[in-house]
Design an enzyme around this catalytic site. Structure first.
Site, PDB file in Angstrom:
ATOM      1  N   ALA A  39      55.146  14.733 -19.060  1.00  0.00           N
ATOM      2  CA  ALA A  39      55.850  13.532 -18.597  1.00  0.00           C
ATOM      3  C   ALA A  39      55.638  13.331 -17.096  1.00  0.00           C
ATOM      4  CB  ALA A  39      57.335  13.651 -18.905  1.00  0.00           C
ATOM      5  N   GLU A  40      55.691  14.446 -16.353  1.00  0.00           N
ATOM      6  CA  GLU A  40      55.478  14.325 -14.906  1.00  0.00           C
ATOM      7  C   GLU A  40      54.053  13.879 -14.609  1.00  0.00           C
ATOM      8  OE1 GLU A  40      57.454  17.543 -12.222  1.00  0.00           O
ATOM      9  OE2 GLU A  40      57.442  18.257 -14.298  1.00  0.00           O
ATOM     10  N   TYR A  41      53.125  14.434 -15.391  1.00  0.00           N
ATOM     11  CA  TYR A  41      51.728  14.044 -15.214  1.00  0.00           C
ATOM     12  C   TYR A  41      51.582  12.547 -15.466  1.00  0.00           C
ATOM     13  CZ  TYR A  41      46.684  13.905 -15.859  1.00  0.00           C
ATOM     14  OH  TYR A  41      45.353  13.599 -15.748  1.00  0.00           O
ATOM     15  N   SER A  87      17.674  26.474 -27.988  1.00  0.00           N
ATOM     16  CA  SER A  87      18.752  26.809 -28.921  1.00  0.00           C
ATOM     17  C   SER A  87      18.757  28.327 -29.088  1.00  0.00           C
ATOM     18  CB  SER A  87      18.581  26.068 -30.240  1.00  0.00           C
ATOM     19  OG  SER A  87      17.446  26.547 -30.880  1.00  0.00           O
ATOM     20  N   LEU A  88      19.596  28.832 -29.942  1.00  0.00           N
ATOM     21  CA  LEU A  88      19.740  30.288 -30.056  1.00  0.00           C
ATOM     22  C   LEU A  88      19.300  30.772 -31.426  1.00  0.00           C
ATOM     23  CD1 LEU A  88      23.326  30.747 -28.550  1.00  0.00           C
ATOM     24  CD2 LEU A  88      21.162  31.331 -27.460  1.00  0.00           C
ATOM     25  N   GLU A 124      30.933  35.338 -25.579  1.00  0.00           N
ATOM     26  CA  GLU A 124      31.790  34.149 -25.523  1.00  0.00           C
ATOM     27  C   GLU A 124      31.892  33.570 -26.917  1.00  0.00           C
ATOM     28  OE1 GLU A 124      29.244  31.707 -23.229  1.00  0.00           O
ATOM     29  OE2 GLU A 124      29.213  33.171 -21.608  1.00  0.00           O
ATOM     30  N   LYS A 126      31.314  30.976 -29.798  1.00  0.00           N
ATOM     31  CA  LYS A 126      30.298  29.956 -30.032  1.00  0.00           C
ATOM     32  C   LYS A 126      31.031  28.702 -30.514  1.00  0.00           C
ATOM     33  CE  LYS A 126      25.992  29.161 -32.558  1.00  0.00           C
ATOM     34  NZ  LYS A 126      26.332  27.781 -32.762  1.00  0.00           N
ATOM     35  N   ASP A 128      31.859  25.163 -31.868  1.00  0.00           N
ATOM     36  CA  ASP A 128      31.166  24.381 -32.883  1.00  0.00           C
ATOM     37  C   ASP A 128      31.261  22.897 -32.540  1.00  0.00           C
ATOM     38  OD1 ASP A 128      29.711  23.933 -35.103  1.00  0.00           O
ATOM     39  OD2 ASP A 128      31.316  24.327 -36.543  1.00  0.00           O
ATOM     40  N   ARG A 147      21.719  16.982 -26.251  1.00  0.00           N
ATOM     41  CA  ARG A 147      20.564  17.872 -26.262  1.00  0.00           C
ATOM     42  C   ARG A 147      19.318  17.178 -26.815  1.00  0.00           C
ATOM     43  NH1 ARG A 147      18.507  21.433 -30.017  1.00  0.00           N
ATOM     44  NH2 ARG A 147      17.177  23.014 -29.075  1.00  0.00           N
ATOM     45  N   LYS A 301      25.129  37.454 -24.589  1.00  0.00           N
ATOM     46  CA  LYS A 301      24.144  37.199 -23.538  1.00  0.00           C
ATOM     47  C   LYS A 301      23.956  38.434 -22.671  1.00  0.00           C
ATOM     48  CE  LYS A 301      25.703  32.417 -23.283  1.00  0.00           C
ATOM     49  NZ  LYS A 301      26.375  31.375 -22.514  1.00  0.00           N
ATOM     50  N   CYS A 419      48.375   1.361 -59.625  1.00  0.00           N
ATOM     51  CA  CYS A 419      48.856   2.462 -58.788  1.00  0.00           C
ATOM     52  C   CYS A 419      49.439   3.566 -59.676  1.00  0.00           C
ATOM     53  CB  CYS A 419      49.916   1.941 -57.821  1.00  0.00           C
ATOM     54  SG  CYS A 419      50.795   3.261 -56.962  1.00  0.00           S
ATOM     55  N   CYS A 441      56.738   0.294 -54.083  1.00  0.00           N
ATOM     56  CA  CYS A 441      56.094   1.512 -54.571  1.00  0.00           C
ATOM     57  C   CYS A 441      56.823   2.716 -53.969  1.00  0.00           C
ATOM     58  CB  CYS A 441      54.622   1.535 -54.172  1.00  0.00           C
ATOM     59  SG  CYS A 441      53.805   3.092 -54.568  1.00  0.00           S
TER      60      CYS A 441
HETATM   61  S1  IVH Z   1      24.369  29.436 -24.584  1.00  0.00           S
HETATM   62  C1  IVH Z   1      19.886  29.175 -23.714  1.00  0.00           C
HETATM   63  N1  IVH Z   1      26.915  29.675 -25.082  1.00  0.00           N
HETATM   64  O1  IVH Z   1      25.247  27.045 -29.814  1.00  0.00           O
HETATM   65  C2  IVH Z   1      21.252  29.458 -24.211  1.00  0.00           C
HETATM   66  N2  IVH Z   1      25.647  28.218 -26.454  1.00  0.00           N
HETATM   67  O2  IVH Z   1      23.154  27.715 -31.845  1.00  0.00           O
HETATM   68  C3  IVH Z   1      22.027  28.224 -24.361  1.00  0.00           C
HETATM   69  N3  IVH Z   1      26.940  27.051 -28.166  1.00  0.00           N
HETATM   70  O3  IVH Z   1      22.721  24.861 -28.815  1.00  0.00           O
HETATM   71  C4  IVH Z   1      23.203  28.306 -25.214  1.00  0.00           C
HETATM   72  N4  IVH Z   1      28.888  27.912 -27.631  1.00  0.00           N
HETATM   73  O4  IVH Z   1      25.118  24.157 -28.346  1.00  0.00           O
HETATM   74  C5  IVH Z   1      25.758  29.095 -25.445  1.00  0.00           C
HETATM   75  N5  IVH Z   1      29.203  29.943 -25.390  1.00  0.00           N
HETATM   76  C6  IVH Z   1      28.055  29.368 -25.741  1.00  0.00           C
HETATM   77  C7  IVH Z   1      27.973  28.449 -26.798  1.00  0.00           C
HETATM   78  C8  IVH Z   1      26.738  27.893 -27.130  1.00  0.00           C
HETATM   79  C9  IVH Z   1      28.260  27.075 -28.428  1.00  0.00           C
HETATM   80  C10 IVH Z   1      25.966  26.248 -28.927  1.00  0.00           C
HETATM   81  C11 IVH Z   1      24.938  25.524 -28.102  1.00  0.00           C
HETATM   82  C12 IVH Z   1      23.623  25.930 -28.685  1.00  0.00           C
HETATM   83  C13 IVH Z   1      23.994  26.449 -30.024  1.00  0.00           C
HETATM   84  C14 IVH Z   1      22.966  27.432 -30.501  1.00  0.00           C
END
Ligand code: IVH
Length: 680
Positions: A39-41, A87-88, A124, A126, A128, A147, A301, A419, A441
């Protein structure tokens, strides 16, 4: 044209408010530690909007108020990424994660010419959602793209600007780099996703299958005003390019991003060994249902960035990171029956009753089929074998049919003509079917009453689903107004009520008679009019009468109200039955409070302001302009004095302009005057 003079005080206050709002956005989205209530915000935000409406010349594109969307685009432009967006590779088995660690070790040894010391990993969630690239120049957000194919994506800058979690300006005191390209994920929280789907289906449009599709569909819009209405958030997890140097460890890189004001993953962890990574995966997998958003695994990573560089990348994915996915939450089962449920606004929704099956630890026995088209598209029939999918605590959905060889199938599903609850005729609109029975209804009446009594609407404590059902089934309540004619004696006849609980309910009903316009409008359950639109209407019109009298054009002139909402409003208030119920509600003692003071200010936003018009206007005559100002509460006078608030100068202005400049009165161009009156 006349240059506007502005009160330096206003400028100062505007700057202050912007700084304050940005700080609270940062605390909320980056630190997850808000210091003020919503509310303040809202109050800060409103103060800023009001000031900017009064001084349109002080509006800048990076103001927090400018997250409302821009004029629609013809197409989303293609943009080339500064660096390819990779991508991964993904794995689901523990062995494959251990193999990844071995490979990293081997390849690093080759690159470094020695056995690496302990390899640490940053992990971290992932997210979705969909991946985006964000570009900041001198601390200002200048471009954002999807992307795409990794090399070129779509320019969604204007759409991204509407995301409140995305800073339009980095924290300048933290000394961000002059050029910064980061990568992050745009996604939608589960509760927001459900609310959005509810809104969409009520409008008769097709629901999104999952939060990821919803995020993607919402971001890739030509009309950024639609994106602005969608509850998207962003989290950043990678620096793609920057001027100057970056910290050596990915962990510190994330901390730097956070210091600069960017939201980064909260649930990250630094793992000393690959076994720690496996443990993190095991810990967070059961947690995923408690997270407010969808994650489909973790991202692992290599922690040292110099080692990331040494490991390099393959054609489409880096060698230094991997996605370690969770087991998918899809199971196979059978459709035992398809039934049709009737919602509050009469929409018929097909539901599949399933042979109970456990999906990710929860037993599922029903799944929504959304609408008839979807049943037809997926060709789902009674007896079929299907895959069911569960996204967090979202209602499960059938993702596809699994054909079984030689199966004998039932005939295709068809929507009923009548219905299933009240037998009224079913009407069709596109893919959607409605019961035409309205309050006759019982299903619709129950839904309407529950909605009217709900927390966001009239907040009638104790009037829950069970009580509503009894009131309707016993014929005690036939429309919303009947609630206020209920006696304690009648309530006492209901199951589960004793003297005290009956008194509590009558008190709650009595208390709800004092309702704000916003809550009342929301409670009426007009299609397309949820909490937000109800608030917009209340602020803009100020009274129920004004809303009931407005025509389509008047509604459409209101910012955020498009043709669909306008026509829903006009048809709702055009119906005699609805007007009658409202009239009875008022007769039975319902008092509608005018919106808080700022509402009046919006409706009669120019209350007390004096205007002098000089010179020729292009878009309307001077008289029309005067009338416009007066409609909003302003006053048009003929001579300039110190007390004049604005002088609107058109073509060939006369001595009045000189007089205004001499007295330091704010001068507006015709364009600026337009903005002032059109701003909501
Ligand atoms: S790193 C080069 N970190 O997952 C590395 N990706 O399946 C770049 N994604 O295309 C990605 N959470 O859209 C990274 N914590 C995270 C992520 C993440 C979601 C997605 C990202 C990527 C896809 C790969």
């Amino acid at each position: 044209m006349g240059k506007s003079t502005t009160a330096p005080d206003a400028q100062k206050r505007i700057e202050q408010l912007r700084t304050e709002i940005r700080r609270h956005d940062y605390l909320y989205y980056v630190k997850d530690r808000p210091e003020i209530s919503d509310a303040e915000y809202d109050r800060l935000f409103r103060d800023l909007s009001n000031l900017e409406a009064a001084y349109p010349e002080l509006v800048t594109p990076d103001s927090p108020t400018q997250r409302v969307g821009a004029p629609p685009l013809e197409e989303l432009k293609k943009v080339r990424h500064e660096k390819p967006m990779l991508s991964l590779d993904s794995v689901t088995d523990q062995e494959d994660v251990l193999a990844f660690d071995k490979r990293v070790r081997r390849e690093l040894a080759k690159e470094l010419g020695r056995e690496p010391d302990d390899i640490q990993y940053t992990v971290e969630p992932k997210y979705d959602g969909l991946s985006v690239e964000l570009v900041y120049e001198r601390g200002l957000f200048v471009r954002g793209a999807t992307r795409g194919d990794g090399i070129t994506g779509e320019d969604v800058t204007v759409n991204l600007r509407t995301l409140r979690s995305l800073p339009l300006q980095l924290q300048t005191d933290a000394d961000p780099p002059a050029h910064l390209v980061v990568r992050g994920e745009v996604y939608m929280r589960l509760d927001d996703f459900q609310a959005l789907n509810r809104r969409i289906t009520e409008r008769g449009e097709e629901a999104f299958a999952n939060p990821r599709n919803a995020a993607s569909g919402s971001l890739r819009q030509l009309d950024s005003k639609i994106t602005a209405e969608r509850p998207l958030v962003v989290t950043c997890y990678e620096t793609m390019a920057q001027s100057g140097s970056l910290p050596l460890a990915h962990w510190d890189e994330l901390e730097a991003l956070a210091r600069w004001g960017l939201p980064v993953p909260f649930q990250r962890r630094l793992c000393r060994t690959i076994e720690d990574v496996v443990a993190f995966h095991r810990e967070i997998e059961p947690e995923r249902d408690r997270l407010p958003f969808e994650i489909d695994g973790i991202v692992v990573k290599v922690a040292r960035r110099d080692w990331q560089v040494a490991l390099g990348e393959k054609s489409r994915s880096p060698r230094w990171a991997i996605a370690y996915k969770f087991t998918p939450r899809k199971e196979i089962t059978q459709v035992q029956d398809i039934v049709v449920s009737v919602g509050r606004t009469g929409t018929l929704t097909p539901l599949a009753l399933l042979k109970p099956v456990e999906v990710g630890g929860v037993t599922i026995s029903r799944a929504t089929l959304h609408n008839a088209d979807e049943v037809a598209r997926k060709d789902i029939r009674v007896g079929d074998t299907v895959k069911v999918e569960r996204a967090g605590d979202v209602i499960p959905a059938i993702s596809e049919r699994v054909p079984v060889p030689d199966e004998e199938r039932e005939p295709p599903f068809t929507m009923p003509d009548a219905c299933p609850v009240c037998g009224s005729a079913v009407a069709r609109e596109g893919a959607y079917y409605y019961c035409s029975g309205q309050a006759a209804c019982p299903a619709q009446l129950k839904g309407a009453l529950e909605h009217f009594a709900s927390k966001q609407a009239l907040n009638i404590d104790g009037l829950g689903r069970k009580t509503v059902a009894q009131l309707v089934e016993r014929g005690l309540v036939k429309d919303l107004a009947d609630l206020y004619a209920l006696t304690k004696e009648q309530i006492l006849t209901l199951e589960g009520f004793a003297d005290r609980s009956a008194s509590l309910l009558t008190d709650a009903v009595e208390k709800s008679k004092q309702a704000s316009l916003e809550r009342f409008l929301m409670g009426l359950g007009i299609r397309q009019v949820g909490q937000h639109i109800a608030r917009v209407l209340a602020r803009r019109f100020g009274t129920l009468e004004a809303i009931m009298q407005a025509d389509r054009e008047t509604f459409e002139r209101v910012h955020e109200i498009g043709p669909e909402i306008a026509s829903s409003l006009v048809s709702y208030f055009g119906e005699a039955r609805n007007r009658l119920v409202i009239q009875r509600l008022l007769q039975l003692g319902l008092r509608i409070e005018a919106p808080a003071e700022q509402g009046h200010r919006t409706a009669r936003r120019l209350e007390g302001k004096t205007f002098v018009f000089t010179g020729g206007l292009e878009r309307c005559s001077r008289d029309e302009a005067k009338r416009l100002a007066e409609v909003l509460g302003g006053r048009a006078v003929s001579s300039v004095s110190k007390r004049t608030d604005y002088v609107v100068a058109g073509k060939d202005p006369g001595s009045k302009l000189d007089e205004a400049k001499r007295l330091g009165v704010t001068v507006l161009t015709e364009e600026e005057f337009r903005k002032l009156i059109e701003a909501t």
